[in-house]
Design an enzyme around this catalytic site. Structure first.
Site, PDB file in Angstrom:
ATOM      1  N   SER A 156      10.437   2.716  -6.556  1.00 50.25           N
ATOM      2  CA  SER A 156      10.206   0.596  -6.621  1.00 50.25           C
ATOM      3  C   SER A 156       9.033   0.090  -8.180  1.00 50.25           C
ATOM      4  CB  SER A 156       9.805   0.699  -5.101  1.00 50.25           C
ATOM      5  OG  SER A 156       8.283   0.886  -4.878  1.00 50.25           O
ATOM      6  N   HIS A 182       3.119  -2.623  -2.606  1.00 53.75           N
ATOM      7  CA  HIS A 182       3.714  -2.779  -4.912  1.00 53.75           C
ATOM      8  C   HIS A 182       2.552  -4.123  -4.917  1.00 53.75           C
ATOM      9  CE1 HIS A 182       7.543  -2.002  -2.631  1.00 53.75           C
ATOM     10  NE2 HIS A 182       7.489  -1.273  -3.324  1.00 53.75           N
ATOM     11  N   ASP A 212       2.279  -6.558  -1.290  1.00 52.68           N
ATOM     12  CA  ASP A 212       2.417  -6.191   0.589  1.00 52.68           C
ATOM     13  C   ASP A 212       2.172  -4.867   1.219  1.00 52.68           C
ATOM     14  OD1 ASP A 212       4.002  -4.115  -1.245  1.00 52.68           O
ATOM     15  OD2 ASP A 212       5.722  -5.211  -1.072  1.00 52.68           O
TER      16      ASP A 212
END
Length: 390
Positions: free
Chosen positions: A46, A357, A354
């Site tokens: 991610s 990230h 968050d």
């Protein structure tokens, strides 16, 4: 006096020798011609997923994307990722996810990264734990199919307009292959294994699997590799904000979980050693090892000096008192209070988007720090990280 001078001379010679060995006797970057990368092919999790997981499963919702795209754009962030800034720096458009079929162009590369991806295959459900069904070997297999099909359709196309969204087959060997993966392997090991000894024992196998995929890409004409090591997972706020009254030594001087960072450092050490071996084995290649851990840790440990709030602050999400409410969600916490996890007032002053990230502002800071070659081995900027080394 003579002994002091002799000692200084010996130290200088040893220091020079170590530095030369560390940099593999490569030429000074000032003597190298700039590369012309026509495309970028990215593999990862991610941290560099520009929409693969969103296309395969569920897209990110608001407020993701608010700072740059002004809409959710497949990234677990308020804006751009490090890979986006790399593309911009090299004059290449943002990479289209391989798994996304709408509005995509692969003329200048493709992104095979997916959120939650690991190097090794892990027997955990994506829907339960967040581990991607697209580990690194599957991503490389996707690239293999992409390359073969692209070459076929490109050669079959009769009109130039039919080729406008396709990669040019001759450019696969000239492209830059970026890799940023490993963090989820470490996270999964901490979830699944009971002690540090067993966690450490998994690292050689993971590194060997990573090397196997680099070799596979090399067989398919990849020559220019830009490999990120893994970041300080123990500094992610999703872990640190939950720590109440830690035992002595559990956290380091910057509030990061020491055991997790120790494993990340061991992983990086073994990855660095493997890269050195791969350079010898894959002689027609340029393989850059990039110390992303150091870049991220320096930002976290000097957050306020770099214009950011405390590194433990989370812009979008709630991870306290046994609750995990992710960005953009509305849920009730243990005491019955309903919480909506919208964005903070100014994401540009926060490092963590968050809890897991990084924000666009932090990604931009990190990208600028690593692209000049200061944290690379060999110490070349990304614009000169290509084969052959002139």
């Amino acid at each position: 006096m003579m002994n002091s001078l002799l000692g200084a001379l010996v130290i200088s010679i040893v220091g020079f020798t170590i530095t030369a060995a560390h940099n593999d006797n490569v030429m000074d970057s000032t003597t190298l011609a700039a590369c012309e990368f026509p495309a970028i092919y990215n593999f990862g999790d991610s941290n560099s997923d520009t929409g693969g997981m969103a296309a395969a499963f569920y897209p990110m919702g608001e407020p993701c994307g608010e700072s740059y795209f002004h809409r959710p754009a497949g990234r677990g962030c308020d804006g751009r990722l490090i890979i986006d800034f790399i593309a911009e720096h090299l004059g290449v458009p943002h990479l289209s996810p391989y798994l996304d079929t709408l509005g995509t162009s692969y003329r200048h590369g493709a992104n095979f990264a997916t959120g939650g991806a690991t190097i090794r295959r892990i027997n955990e459900s994506w829907f339960v734990t967040g581990v991607s069904p697209f580990p690194l070997d599957i991503q490389v297999e996707h690239f293999t199919q992409f390359k073969e099909r692209t070459t076929y359709f490109y050669n079959q196309a009769k009109e130039t307009s039919d080729k406008s969204r396709l990669a040019i087959p001759e450019e696969f060997s000239k492209a830059l292959y970026t890799m940023d993966i490993g963090q989820n392997d470490i996270a999964a090991a901490f979830r699944m294994l009971p002690n540090m000894e067993q966690i450490r024992a998994t690292i050689p196998g993971i590194i060997n699997q990573f090397a196997a995929q680099v070799r596979d890409l090399y067989k398919k004409e990849a020559r220019n590799f830009w490999i990120h090591n893994t970041g300080p997972i123990g500094c992610l706020p999703v872990a640190t904000v939950k720590v109440k009254d830690p035992a002595p030594g559990y956290l380091d001087e910057h509030g990061c979980v020491k055991d997790q960072n120790d494993i990340a450092l061991e992983f990086n050490k073994q990855l660095s050693n493997m890269v050195i071996k791969l350079r010898i084995e894959l002689q027609e290649s340029a393989i850059s090892y990039v110390d992303l851990y150091r870049a991220k840790y320096e930002l976290i440990s000097n957050a306020k000096n770099q214009g950011f709030e405390e590194a433990s602050m989370i812009c979008c999400g709630y991870h306290e008192n046994g609750n995990d409410i992710w960005c953009g969600k509305k849920e009730r916490i243990n005491n019955g209070t309903e919480i909506y996890t919208g964005s903070c007032d100014d994401p540009s002053t926060v490092i963590s988007w968050d809890g897991v990230h990084y924000t666009e502002a932090a990604n931009h800071w990190i990208a600028n720090y690593i692209m000049n070659g200061y944290l690379s081995n060999p110490p070349h900027p990304i614009t000169k990280a290509c084969y052959p080394l002139h």
